[in-house]
Design a protein around this motif. Structure first.
Motif, PDB file in Angstrom:
ATOM      1  N   UNK B 137      12.432  27.818 -27.865  1.00 16.11           N
ATOM      2  CA  UNK B 137      11.846  28.792 -26.947  1.00 16.11           C
ATOM      3  C   UNK B 137      10.865  29.718 -27.652  1.00 16.11           C
ATOM      4  N   UNK B 138      11.103  29.972 -28.937  1.00 15.35           N
ATOM      5  CA  UNK B 138      10.239  30.929 -29.634  1.00 15.35           C
ATOM      6  C   UNK B 138       9.014  30.259 -30.256  1.00 15.35           C
ATOM      7  N   UNK B 139       8.985  28.940 -30.252  1.00 16.03           N
ATOM      8  CA  UNK B 139       7.799  28.249 -30.785  1.00 16.03           C
ATOM      9  C   UNK B 139       6.669  28.337 -29.760  1.00 16.03           C
ATOM     10  N   UNK B 140       5.458  28.706 -30.200  1.00 12.51           N
ATOM     11  CA  UNK B 140       4.348  28.828 -29.244  1.00 12.51           C
ATOM     12  C   UNK B 140       4.089  27.509 -28.505  1.00 12.51           C
ATOM     13  N   UNK B 145       3.219  21.620 -27.922  1.00 15.22           N
ATOM     14  CA  UNK B 145       2.383  20.555 -27.368  1.00 15.22           C
ATOM     15  C   UNK B 145       1.946  19.584 -28.466  1.00 15.22           C
ATOM     16  N   UNK B 146       1.450  20.111 -29.573  1.00 16.02           N
ATOM     17  CA  UNK B 146       0.969  19.219 -30.639  1.00 16.02           C
ATOM     18  C   UNK B 146       2.112  18.458 -31.301  1.00 16.02           C
ATOM     19  N   UNK B 147       3.254  19.135 -31.389  1.00 18.91           N
ATOM     20  CA  UNK B 147       4.448  18.480 -31.940  1.00 18.91           C
ATOM     21  C   UNK B 147       4.773  17.232 -31.121  1.00 18.91           C
ATOM     22  N   UNK B 148       4.822  17.406 -29.810  1.00 19.63           N
ATOM     23  CA  UNK B 148       5.180  16.283 -28.943  1.00 19.63           C
ATOM     24  C   UNK B 148       4.020  15.294 -28.796  1.00 19.63           C
ATOM     25  N   UNK B 149       2.788  15.821 -28.878  1.00 25.49           N
ATOM     26  CA  UNK B 149       1.630  14.924 -28.816  1.00 25.49           C
ATOM     27  C   UNK B 149       1.723  13.876 -29.921  1.00 25.49           C
ATOM     28  N   UNK B 198      12.018  20.668 -23.449  1.00 24.48           N
ATOM     29  CA  UNK B 198      12.475  21.077 -24.785  1.00 24.48           C
ATOM     30  C   UNK B 198      12.146  22.551 -25.042  1.00 24.48           C
ATOM     31  N   UNK B 199      10.992  22.947 -24.551  1.00 19.62           N
ATOM     32  CA  UNK B 199      10.559  24.327 -24.736  1.00 19.62           C
ATOM     33  C   UNK B 199      11.317  25.303 -23.823  1.00 19.62           C
ATOM     34  N   UNK B 200      11.747  24.830 -22.648  1.00 25.42           N
ATOM     35  CA  UNK B 200      12.270  25.711 -21.626  1.00 25.42           C
ATOM     36  C   UNK B 200      13.795  25.877 -21.640  1.00 25.42           C
ATOM     37  N   UNK B 262      -0.896  25.120 -21.324  1.00 29.28           N
ATOM     38  CA  UNK B 262      -1.081  24.759 -22.742  1.00 29.28           C
ATOM     39  C   UNK B 262      -0.478  23.397 -23.082  1.00 29.28           C
ATOM     40  N   UNK B 263       0.743  23.160 -22.668  1.00 28.97           N
ATOM     41  CA  UNK B 263       1.408  21.913 -23.069  1.00 28.97           C
ATOM     42  C   UNK B 263       0.675  20.695 -22.504  1.00 28.97           C
ATOM     43  N   UNK B 264       0.339  20.763 -21.226  1.00 30.25           N
ATOM     44  CA  UNK B 264      -0.312  19.602 -20.599  1.00 30.25           C
ATOM     45  C   UNK B 264      -1.725  19.412 -21.143  1.00 30.25           C
ATOM     46  N   UNK B 265      -2.447  20.513 -21.269  1.00 27.76           N
ATOM     47  CA  UNK B 265      -3.838  20.397 -21.731  1.00 27.76           C
ATOM     48  C   UNK B 265      -3.897  19.823 -23.143  1.00 27.76           C
TER      49      UNK B 265
END
Lengths: 437, 325
Positions: B137-140, B145-149, B198-200, B262-265
Motif C-alpha cells: 500500500x505504501x509503494x507509489x 505499475x512498473x514492477x508488474x509491467x 496487490x496495491x489495494x 497510473x497503474x493502467x497507463x
C-alpha cells in the motif's frame, strides 16, 4: 483585529507584492535569453553532448539558454500546452507530424525567408527532408538529423538458421520464406522480425513502410491539406493481414514496443527490424559486444524495405528530426542563429549529431573531409545511398495525431486477432470522423 | 460571559450605518467571519469551482489544440457525439471502468479481509506481519505499475517463467510464453487488475483489522456459549459488527478504482486496442494526445455527473450508518 491593524496588514502585503514585481522586472531585463525545447536533453545517451553544444552557443553569442528537456513521448503535448499558455520555447526539436500539428495551429513561425537567405541550403539536402517540415507550402521546420527506418538484419541469427547473411530478403516472398526458416531454427524466445505493436503514434511510423509496400494508400494528402481516406483498400488490408499472420505464427513478439524490441535485437533475439541509423548507438549502449561501429557492422546489415514484387521501388517513412521556431519568439533572428548553429557548427556536429547516429542535414557534409569518415562504414553508407532516397512523407497534418491514436488502436486489435476487413472498415469510419469533425 | 454580553450590547452605538466599526473598534460578527473566510473561499473558487465551471463551458465548444483558433460554441453536439457515436469509445471506457473497479474492490476486499482475520489472531511476530502487510500500500502507484509491467512482460517476465516451468507429470498447462499485453486484451485486463489488487488489499486489511479490534469480546463469548461455530460467529457477529466500516472502505475503493490512472497507463497505455481503456485514461488521451480539449471536457462532465450520483448514494449509506449508531 482592529480596522487600523487590518488596513496596515493589507498595505504591507501590497507593498511587498509591488517590490517583488519590480525585482522580477529587473531580472527579466538583465540578460538576453533564448529557450530551446528538446528531448535530446531528456535522454541519458545524448544529454551531455547537447549540453556542450548549447554551452558553446551561449558563450559565442553572450546569451543565456533555457534548455527545456521533454521526454520524447510528451513533446507534442508539452509544446502545445506551452504555446496555448503563451509561454512557448523559442526553438524546438521536432519529429514526424509535429511540425504539421504545430504549424497548422499557428504555433510555428514560417522559415522560408530564413532558409532562402542561405545559398544552396535547400539544394544541398536529402530528398523530402524539407518536405516533411512543410505544410500547405509553408516551411515550418528544417531538417536536423536524417533518421529514416532501414531494414536491419542480424547476420548471426541468419547464419544460425542456415541462411546466407549476405543476402537479406529483398522481396516480401523472400522475407516470408526466410522468417519461416528462422522460426523453425531459432529458439522460442527469439523472433524472426520485430514490429512495434505499442499504442503510440511512433508505432505507425514503423508500420507505414509495410502498408505502402503492400500497395496500400489509406491516407493521401494533396499538398493543400486535403486528405483522401480509404483504410479498406486492398493493399492496406493485405498489410494488416500480414501483420496478424506474423503474430499468429509467432514470427514477431505479440506485445512489445520499439524500445524493448531494440534491446531484444541487441541481444540476439530478433533477426529483422525496420529502424533508424541511430540503432548502432542503441546497440552500443545495450550490449558491450556491440560498442563500436565496426562491431555493429560485423553483426548487422542494413538494406531497403523489401518490396512486394521485384521491380517495385522500396519505400520508407520520412522520419527525421527537425528544428522549428515559435511564432511567438521575440528575437527570431537569434532563434534562427541557434537553428543554424545546431545544424552547421563543427562542435555540434562532432559532439552531438555524429554520436547520435543520424545523418547530417546538409547532404554534402556526410561525405566531406571533415565528417565523411564518420559515415564511411557499410551501414551508414547503406542509409545514405539506399535508404534515404526511398523516404516518403506520410499524410501529416493537424488532424493526423488524433487519427493516429485510432489507427494504432486498430493495429493492436488486428494484431490480437480482430477480423481485418471489418476492423479496417470501422477504422475508416473513425478516421473520416476525425477529419470531418 | 455577562461582561461580554454587556460589551456587545454597547457596541452598536459606536458603529457606522454600514455596520463598520468606528476607528479603533474591533471587527466582530459576520463581517469578521467573511473576512476570515475570504481567502479560503477565494481558494475554493479558483482551485475547484472555476476549473469545473470552465470544463463545463468548454464542453459546449469545439476547442481542439491542433486548431485553437477554430473554437466556437457548438451546443450539445459533443454530448451527442460521445454518447451516441461508438467511434469515440465512451461507453467502452465506462464498461471497463466499472469492471476494473468492481473486480479490484471485491477481490481486494476478500484478500484484505482474510489477512485482517489472520492478523487479528494471536500469532508470533504479530506486529512484524502487520507492518509487512502494509508494504504494497505504501509503494507509489507508478512503482507498482512498473514492477508488474516487468513481471508480466512476455519476453522476460517472471510470471511467464513460472507458468512455462509448470510440469505436472509431463502435462504443461502453459507450454509457450503468454503475450500478456497483446491478443484480445483479456490477459492485459488480468495483469492490470492483479497489480491494482496487490496495491489495494492492504488498505482493506488495515481498516478491517482496526474494526475487528473494536468488536467486543463478550459477543463472541456469548455466541460460543450459545453453540455458534467459527463460521456462525463470523456471519452473525463479525460481519454485522463491521458493516459500517465495510460500507465506507468498499465505497472509497470503488471511487479510487473508478479514477485509476497510473497503474493502467504505465502498464498498457489502455491497450491492447481499447481493452484496458478506463474513463480517466480515455479522457487524458482525448485531451492531451488527440488534443480534443472540448471532447475531453464533455466526457469529464458526464463522468463527473456519474460519480456525483455514486457519491450521493455513498452519502446516503453514511447517513444511514450514522442513524443506526
Amino acid at each position: 483585529m482592529s480596522r487600523r491593524a487590518f488596513t496596515r496588514a493589507v498595505g504591507l502585503g501590497l507593498a511587498a507584492a509591488g517590490t517583488a514585481g519590480a525585482l522580477d522586472l529587473t531580472s527579466v531585463a538583465a540578460a538576453e535569453s533564448i529557450s530551446f525545447a528538446n528531448w535530446a536533453s531528456a535522454e541519458t545517451a545524448t544529454k551531455a553532448n547537447i549540453d556542450k553544444a548549447l554551452a558553446a552557443f551561449a558563450k559565442a553569442n553572450s546569451v543565456t539558454i533555457n534548455n527545456i528537456a521533454i521526454p520524447f513521448d510528451q513533446v507534442l503535448q508539452q509544446l502545445t500546452t506551452m504555446t496555448n499558455g503563451g509561454n512557448p520555447p523559442d526553438v524546438m526539436q521536432l519529429s514526424g507530424n509535429w511540425p504539421y500539428a504545430l504549424g497548422g495551429a499557428g504555433a510555428l513561425a514560417p522559415l522560408d525567408k530564413f532558409a532562402d537567405s542561405v545559398p544552396d541550403y535547400r539544394k544541398d539536402a536529402f530528398p523530402n527532408s524539407f518536405e516533411v517540415g512543410t505544410y500547405k507550402g509553408v516551411l515550418y521546420a528544417v531538417p536536423w538529423t536524417i533518421t529514416p527506418h532501414g531494414f536491419w538484419s542480424a547476420k548471426d541469427l541468419m547464419t544460425q538458421a542456415g541462411l546466407d547473411p549476405a543476402k537479406p530478403p529483398t522481396t516480401i516472398d523472400e522475407l516470408n520464406s526466410q522468417m519461416d526458416t528462422l522460426r523453425a531454427k531459432l529458439p522460442a524466445d527469439a523472433y524472426p522480425i520485430g514490429i512495434d505493436i505499442s499504442k503510440t503514434e511512433y508505432a505507425l511510423v514503423g508500420f507505414w513502410p509495410w502498408i505502402w509496400t503492400f500497395g496500400g494508400n489509406p491516407m493521401v494528402d494533396d499538398g493543400k491539406g486535403n486528405v483522401t481516406i480509404n483504410w479498406a483498400d486492398d493493399g492496406t488490408v493485405a498489410a494488416f493481414q500480414w501483420l496478424q499472420d506474423l503474430v499468429k505464427k509467432k514470427l514477431t513478439p505479440p506485445d512489445q514496443a520499439i524500445k524493448a524490441e531494440r534491446e531484444l535485437m541487441a541481444n540476439g533475439k530478433i533477426a529483422f527490424k525496420l529502424d533508424g541509423p541511430y540503432l548502432s548507438g542503441i546497440f552500443a549502449n545495450t550490449n558491450p559486444k556491440l560498442s563500436t561501429k565496426a562491431a555493429v557492422n560485423e553483426h548487422f546489415e542494413v538494406t531497403t524495405t523489401p518490396v512486394l514484387k521485384a521491380g517495385n521501388k522500396p519505400v520508407t517513412a520520412a522520419d527525421i528530426h527537425n528544428l522549428g521556431m515559435s511564432s511567438q519568439a521575440k528575437d527570431k533572428d537569434l532563434a534562427w542563429k541557434l537553428i543554424r548553429f545546431l545544424t552547421t557548427n563543427a562542435e555540434v556536429i562532432k559532439t552531438f549529431l555524429i554520436p547520435q547516429g543520424g545523418m547530417l542535414p546538409i547532404k554534402s557534409y556526410n561525405s566531406n573531409a571533415a565528417y565523411g569518415p564518420s559515415y564511411a562504414d557499410k551501414i551508414d553508407q547503406a542509409f545514405i545511398n539506399d535508404v534515404i532516397p526511398t523516404m516518403r512523407p506520410p499524410a501529416y497534418g493537424p488532424r493526423y495525431s488524433t487519427a493516429a491514436t485510432f489507427i494504432v488502436t486498430a493495429l493492436q486489435e488486428i494484431a490480437g486477432g480482430a477480423d481485418v476487413k471489418s476492423r479496417l472498415k470501422q477504422l475508416n469510419d473513425a478516421v473520416k470522423t476525425v477529419y470531418s469533425s | 460571559m455577562a461582561e461580554q454580553t454587556t460589551s456587545y450590547q454597547d457596541e452598536p452605538a459606536t458603529r457606522s450605518r454600514f455596520g463598520m466599526p468606528a476607528p479603533g473598534q474591533a471587527l466582530e460578527g459576520p463581517l469578521l467571519a467573511w473576512i476570515l473566510l475570504a481567502p479560503a473561499l477565494l481558494l475554493l473558487i479558483v482551485v475547484i469551482f472555476y476549473p469545473v465551471a470552465h470544463t463545463i463551458w468548454l464542453s459546449f465548444h469545439s476547442l481542439n489544440l491542433s486548431e485553437p483558433l477554430n473554437n466556437h460554441w457548438i451546443g450539445w453536439r459533443n454530448y451527442k457525439n460521445i454518447l451516441t457515436n461508438p467511434v469515440f469509445g465512451f461507453w467502452n471506457a465506462v464498461r471497463f471502468s466499472i469492471l476494473f473497479s468492481v473486480a479490484v474492490t471485491v477481490i481486494s476486499f476478500v484478500i484484505g479481509f482474510a489477512f485482517a482475520l489472520i492478523l487479528n489472531e494471536r500469532i508470533r511476530f504479530q506486529t512484524l506481519w502487520r507492518g509487512l502487510a502494509l508494504i504494497p500500500w505504501v509503494i507509489p502507484y507508478v512503482v507498482v505499475a512498473y514492477l508488474f509491467f516487468y513481471m508480466f512482460n512476455s519476453q522476460y517476465g517472471i510470471v511467464n517463467d513460472v507458468l512455462t516451468s509448470i510440469n505436472l507429470f509431463g502435462w504443461r498447462p502453459v507450454p509457450h510464453p503468454l503475450g500478456w499485453y497483446g491478443g484480445t486484451g483479456t490477459l492485459a485486463r488480468v495483469a492490470v487488475i492483479t497489480a491494482a489488487i496487490w496495491n489495494r488489499f492492504p488498505f482493506f486489511t488495515l481498516m478491517l483489522l482496526a474494526g475487528l479490534q473494536t468488536l467486543p469480546q463478550d459477543l463472541f463469548d456469548a455466541a460460543k456459549v450459545d453453540g455458534a461455530g467459527a463460521f456462525a460467529r463470523f456471519k452473525l457477529v463479525t460481519l454485522p459488527g463491521l458493516r459500517g466500516i465495510i460500507a465506507v472502505v468498499t465505497t472509497l475503493s470503488l471511487i479510487w478504482s473508478l479514477n485509476e490512472f497510473a497503474i493502467i497507463w504505465a502498464m498498457t497505455n489502455g491497450g491492447p486496442g481499447v481493452a484496458t481503456d478506463n474513463m480517466v485514461i480515455h479522457i487524458y488521451r482525448a485531451a492531451f494526445i488527440e488534443q480534443g480539449i472540448s471532447r475531453a471536457a464533455t466526457m469529464s462532465t458526464v463522468w463527473l455527473l456519474m460519480l456525483l450520483v455514486f457519491t450521493y448514494f455513498y452519502v446516503r449509506i453514511m447517513e444511514g450508518k450514522a442513524g443506526v449508531e
